[in-house]
Structure formats: C-alpha cells, structure tokens
Design an enzyme around this catalytic site. Structure first.
Site, PDB file in Angstrom:
ATOM      1  N   ALA A 128      15.611  65.606 -50.632  1.00  0.00           N
ATOM      2  CA  ALA A 128      16.718  66.193 -49.873  1.00  0.00           C
ATOM      3  C   ALA A 128      16.330  67.508 -49.209  1.00  0.00           C
ATOM      4  O   ALA A 128      17.180  68.166 -48.611  1.00  0.00           O
ATOM      5  CB  ALA A 128      17.922  66.418 -50.798  1.00  0.00           C
ATOM      6  N   TYR A 148      14.381  67.269 -34.581  1.00  0.00           N
ATOM      7  CA  TYR A 148      15.025  66.944 -35.866  1.00  0.00           C
ATOM      8  C   TYR A 148      15.257  65.433 -35.945  1.00  0.00           C
ATOM      9  O   TYR A 148      14.943  64.794 -36.962  1.00  0.00           O
ATOM     10  CB  TYR A 148      16.355  67.704 -35.965  1.00  0.00           C
ATOM     11  CG  TYR A 148      17.152  67.428 -37.221  1.00  0.00           C
ATOM     12  CD1 TYR A 148      16.804  68.012 -38.434  1.00  0.00           C
ATOM     13  CD2 TYR A 148      18.266  66.588 -37.176  1.00  0.00           C
ATOM     14  CE1 TYR A 148      17.546  67.763 -39.580  1.00  0.00           C
ATOM     15  CE2 TYR A 148      19.013  66.335 -38.318  1.00  0.00           C
ATOM     16  CZ  TYR A 148      18.648  66.928 -39.524  1.00  0.00           C
ATOM     17  OH  TYR A 148      19.387  66.677 -40.668  1.00  0.00           O
ATOM     18  N   THR A 203      27.781  71.692 -45.915  1.00  0.00           N
ATOM     19  CA  THR A 203      26.714  72.423 -46.630  1.00  0.00           C
ATOM     20  C   THR A 203      26.331  73.623 -45.764  1.00  0.00           C
ATOM     21  O   THR A 203      26.846  73.789 -44.651  1.00  0.00           O
ATOM     22  CB  THR A 203      25.444  71.555 -46.817  1.00  0.00           C
ATOM     23  OG1 THR A 203      24.843  71.344 -45.539  1.00  0.00           O
ATOM     24  CG2 THR A 203      25.722  70.228 -47.485  1.00  0.00           C
ATOM     25  N   ARG A 261      20.458  73.643 -53.262  1.00  0.00           N
ATOM     26  CA  ARG A 261      21.701  73.840 -52.485  1.00  0.00           C
ATOM     27  C   ARG A 261      22.171  72.503 -51.925  1.00  0.00           C
ATOM     28  O   ARG A 261      21.437  71.523 -51.905  1.00  0.00           O
ATOM     29  CB  ARG A 261      21.451  74.785 -51.304  1.00  0.00           C
ATOM     30  CG  ARG A 261      21.142  76.193 -51.686  1.00  0.00           C
ATOM     31  CD  ARG A 261      21.056  77.104 -50.470  1.00  0.00           C
ATOM     32  NE  ARG A 261      19.761  77.082 -49.833  1.00  0.00           N
ATOM     33  CZ  ARG A 261      19.542  76.717 -48.571  1.00  0.00           C
ATOM     34  NH1 ARG A 261      20.541  76.338 -47.806  1.00  0.00           N
ATOM     35  NH2 ARG A 261      18.332  76.740 -48.061  1.00  0.00           N
ATOM     36  N   GLY A 319      15.262  69.741 -46.404  1.00  0.00           N
ATOM     37  CA  GLY A 319      15.280  69.554 -44.952  1.00  0.00           C
ATOM     38  C   GLY A 319      15.723  70.806 -44.230  1.00  0.00           C
ATOM     39  O   GLY A 319      16.422  71.654 -44.795  1.00  0.00           O
TER      40      GLY A 319
HETATM   41  N1  LIG Z   1      24.579  68.679 -44.103  1.00  0.00           N
HETATM   42  C1  LIG Z   1      24.589  67.689 -43.226  1.00  0.00           C
HETATM   43  O1  LIG Z   1      25.556  67.505 -42.453  1.00  0.00           O
HETATM   44  C2  LIG Z   1      23.419  66.738 -43.136  1.00  0.00           C
HETATM   45  C3  LIG Z   1      23.551  65.640 -42.284  1.00  0.00           C
HETATM   46  C4  LIG Z   1      22.512  64.738 -42.173  1.00  0.00           C
HETATM   47  C5  LIG Z   1      21.366  64.929 -42.913  1.00  0.00           C
HETATM   48  N2  LIG Z   1      21.246  66.008 -43.715  1.00  0.00           N
HETATM   49  C6  LIG Z   1      19.999  66.152 -44.464  1.00  0.00           C
HETATM   50  O2  LIG Z   1      20.284  66.241 -45.839  1.00  0.00           O
HETATM   51  C7  LIG Z   1      19.278  67.020 -46.495  1.00  0.00           C
HETATM   52  C8  LIG Z   1      19.961  68.126 -47.284  1.00  0.00           C
HETATM   53  O3  LIG Z   1      20.623  68.968 -46.338  1.00  0.00           O
HETATM   54  P1  LIG Z   1      21.749  70.007 -46.764  1.00  0.00           P
HETATM   55  O4  LIG Z   1      22.825  69.885 -45.785  1.00  0.00           O
HETATM   56  O5  LIG Z   1      22.040  69.895 -48.207  1.00  0.00           O
HETATM   57  O6  LIG Z   1      20.964  71.360 -46.440  1.00  0.00           O
HETATM   58  P2  LIG Z   1      20.966  72.791 -47.147  1.00  0.00           P
HETATM   59  O7  LIG Z   1      22.253  73.054 -47.815  1.00  0.00           O
HETATM   60  O8  LIG Z   1      20.450  73.710 -46.116  1.00  0.00           O
HETATM   61  O9  LIG Z   1      19.865  72.595 -48.304  1.00  0.00           O
HETATM   62  C9  LIG Z   1      18.533  72.329 -47.981  1.00  0.00           C
HETATM   63  C10 LIG Z   1      17.715  72.316 -49.240  1.00  0.00           C
HETATM   64  O10 LIG Z   1      16.341  72.047 -48.904  1.00  0.00           O
HETATM   65  C11 LIG Z   1      15.515  73.086 -49.439  1.00  0.00           C
HETATM   66  N3  LIG Z   1      14.353  73.231 -48.576  1.00  0.00           N
HETATM   67  C12 LIG Z   1      14.321  73.495 -47.247  1.00  0.00           C
HETATM   68  N4  LIG Z   1      13.061  73.563 -46.806  1.00  0.00           N
HETATM   69  C13 LIG Z   1      12.267  73.335 -47.888  1.00  0.00           C
HETATM   70  C14 LIG Z   1      10.868  73.281 -48.077  1.00  0.00           C
HETATM   71  N5  LIG Z   1       9.988  73.469 -47.076  1.00  0.00           N
HETATM   72  N6  LIG Z   1      10.399  73.022 -49.325  1.00  0.00           N
HETATM   73  C15 LIG Z   1      11.249  72.825 -50.352  1.00  0.00           C
HETATM   74  N7  LIG Z   1      12.584  72.849 -50.224  1.00  0.00           N
HETATM   75  C16 LIG Z   1      13.079  73.119 -49.008  1.00  0.00           C
HETATM   76  C17 LIG Z   1      16.441  74.307 -49.487  1.00  0.00           C
HETATM   77  O11 LIG Z   1      16.012  75.293 -50.402  1.00  0.00           O
HETATM   78  P3  LIG Z   1      15.060  76.523 -49.947  1.00  0.00           P
HETATM   79  O12 LIG Z   1      15.564  77.029 -48.626  1.00  0.00           O
HETATM   80  O13 LIG Z   1      15.152  77.512 -51.055  1.00  0.00           O
HETATM   81  O14 LIG Z   1      13.688  75.953 -49.860  1.00  0.00           O
HETATM   82  C18 LIG Z   1      17.718  73.639 -49.975  1.00  0.00           C
HETATM   83  O15 LIG Z   1      17.640  73.407 -51.364  1.00  0.00           O
HETATM   84  C19 LIG Z   1      18.362  67.529 -45.383  1.00  0.00           C
HETATM   85  O16 LIG Z   1      17.240  66.683 -45.285  1.00  0.00           O
HETATM   86  C20 LIG Z   1      19.206  67.387 -44.133  1.00  0.00           C
HETATM   87  O17 LIG Z   1      18.398  67.227 -42.988  1.00  0.00           O
HETATM   88  C21 LIG Z   1      22.247  66.932 -43.846  1.00  0.00           C
END
Ligand SMILES: NC(=O)c1ccc[n+]([C@@H]2O[C@H](COP(=O)([O-])OP(=O)(O)OC[C@H]3O[C@@H](n4cnc5c(N)ncnc54)[C@H](OP(=O)(O)O)[C@@H]3O)[C@@H](O)[C@H]2O)c1
Length: 238
Positions: free
Chosen positions: A84, A149, A184, A12, A86
């Site tokens: 990625a 976090y 996201t 995702r 998280g």
């Molecule tokens: N979106 C933002 O604004 C933002 C900003 C700063 C940083 N980030 C960082 O960017 C990264 C991606 O975030 P996103 O926004 O794309 O989040 P997201 O849409 O919630 O996607 C998170 C992904 O991580 C996987 N995941 C979560 N826990 C896991 C685990 N224990 N083992 C394996 N996979 C796991 C989820 O799949 P499953 O749930 O199926 O495991 C999903 O594929 C994260 O590290 C987040 O902290 C995001």
C-alpha cells in the site's frame, strides 16, 4: 500460530486500516514505511502484542532486501504481503519534473516489484500465502494530470497478473485491489464536492472499507490474478 502479515505503507491511510483489521483478525503485523515515528505509532495502536515496525523506503533495493532479511530472521515466514506504499505528484505531463516522474514510478511500481521479490522466498514456506497490491482506478481508466501516476498503477496490473501466473504452482496468490477516491492524506487536498458528482454512490470511501476488500482477497483461497475495484462505482462513470 498467528499468520505473519507485512503491510508496506502501513503507517497511514489505507495501509494502516489494513494493518488494524489484520491485527484484529489475529495476524502478527510487520508495518513498513519511511517515517519511523509514524510506523511505531501505528504499531502501538494495533490490537494485540508482538507487532513490529520497520523504517524502509520501498523504492530502494538494498533497504528492501535488508528489511525483508531481518523480517525473515526475527519474525519468521511471511503469509501475507500488502503493498500500500504509494505517492502521487499530480501535474500535466508537460509540467512534470523528471525527478517526480522517477519517484512515482520507483515507489508505486518498482517498490511493489522489489517487496514482492524480497518476500516470495519466505512465502514459499507458508500455506495459504497471498499478496495484495494496491493500484488505482486511474490506472485502469487514465486521468488528465495524472499520466505518470496512472502509468505506475497500470503497470501494477500487468505485474500482478504475471506474478500470479509465475507463482500459482507454488500456491501463492497475487491480486490487485483498485480503489477510487478514499479519505486519506492523499486526497485531503482535493475539492471533494466537485468529485462527488462523478461517484455513483455519492461519497468518498473510507480506508476501512478498502481494508475489508483486502482481507477478502487475502483469505479467498481460489482467487488469483484478479483486479477488484473498490470505488463506489466511479469507474462506471469515467
Ligand atoms: N486515497 C485514495 O483515494 C487512493 C486512491 C487510489 C489508490 N490509492 C493508493 O492506495 C495506496 C495507499 O494510499 P493512501 O491513500 O493510504 O496514502 P497515504 O495516506 O498518503 O499513505 C501512504 C503510505 O505509504 C507510505 N509510503 C510512501 N512512500 C513510501 C516509500 N517510498 N517507502 C515506504 N513507504 C512509503 C507512507 O508512509 P511514509 O510517508 O512514512 O513513507 C504511508 O504509510 C497508494 O498506493 C495509493 O496510490 C489511494
């Protein structure tokens, strides 16, 4: 032969956009996340064939080791690793539950350490191998309500710079990409209008915009140990 790229958290959001871009650029993808159906669905949507899905919780050492052993046996040596995966469990520290503190640290920080450790031996055998970890602008600047976090993401900065030093002599590069607010699942619950005032570019970013920056870091042969901020200028105002 196409490069093998492993994207943890690739089902995702940002990880899926990275998986799609790398597949378009001719990589063979290994998409990893906990939910098997979602991971399979992402793999099915990728450009080209031969991509594979693995269900694995990156916070669990034995699952990670088993998954990467299988990747090595069935797919070969890894060229690119993108971390990625998280989660966030936002709360004031006084109200944070210990189990939520542990799960954030174990997924965001320990999980990245475990996947890097499990992938490195395989990466020693590929030319131009590179790792991109995904931090957060909150890890650089801090944010009320996100102490744990933020700590998990700040930890990734030290980890990334240290690992970059450890493996540079083996020609493996390690960089940290730091997103701001990106559209996201992680940000769907936020009041977007309230946040826009603090972003100089006046909008949230898209996962595809982060993916392009990840690709840049993966493909830049003389960049290692760096932090690249992709946040529409947000940290300038924090
Ligand atoms: N979106 C933002 O604004 C933002 C900003 C700063 C940083 N980030 C960082 O960017 C990264 C991606 O975030 P996103 O926004 O794309 O989040 P997201 O849409 O919630 O996607 C998170 C992904 O991580 C996987 N995941 C979560 N826990 C896991 C685990 N224990 N083992 C394996 N996979 C796991 C989820 O799949 P499953 O749930 O199926 O495991 C999903 O594929 C994260 O590290 C987040 O902290 C995001």
């Amino acid at each position: 032969m196409s490069r093998l790229a492993v994207v943890c958290g690739g089902s995702r959001g940002i990880g899926r956009a990275v998986s799609r871009l790398l597949a378009e650029r001719g990589c063979r993808l290994v998409v990893v996340s906990r939910n098997e159906d979602a991971t399979q669905a992402t793999v099915a949507s990728l450009h080209g064939a031969e991509h594979v899905a693995f269900s694995c919780d990156v916070s669990k050492e034995q699952e990670v080791q088993k998954t990467f052993n299988t990747i090595q046996k069935t797919c070969g040596n890894i060229s690119y690793l993108v971390n990625a995966a998280g989660i966030n469990r936002d709360a004031l520290l006084l109200r944070s539950k210990p189990e939520d503190m542990v799960s954030q640290l174990h997924t965001n920080l320990l999980g990245t350490m475990l996947t890097c450790r499990a992938a490195l031996r395989s990466m020693l055998h590929t030319k131009g191998a590179a790792i991109v970890n995904i931090g957060s602008v909150v890890g650089l600047k801090g944010n009320a309500g996100q102490c744990v976090y933020s700590a998990s993401k700040a930890g990734l900065e030290g980890f990334t710079r240290s690992l970059a030093k450890e493996v540079a002599s083996r020609q493996i590069r390690v960089n940290l990409l730091v997103p701001g607010f990106i559209h996201t699942d992680m940000t769907t619950g936020l009041e977007e209008q309230d946040k826009l005032r603090s972003i100089p570019l006046g909008r949230f970013g898209e996962p595809e915009e982060v993916a392009h920056a990840v690709l840049f870091l993966l493909e830049s042969p003389y960049i290692t140990g760096q932090v690249l901020v992709v946040d529409g200028g947000l940290q300038l105002a924090m």
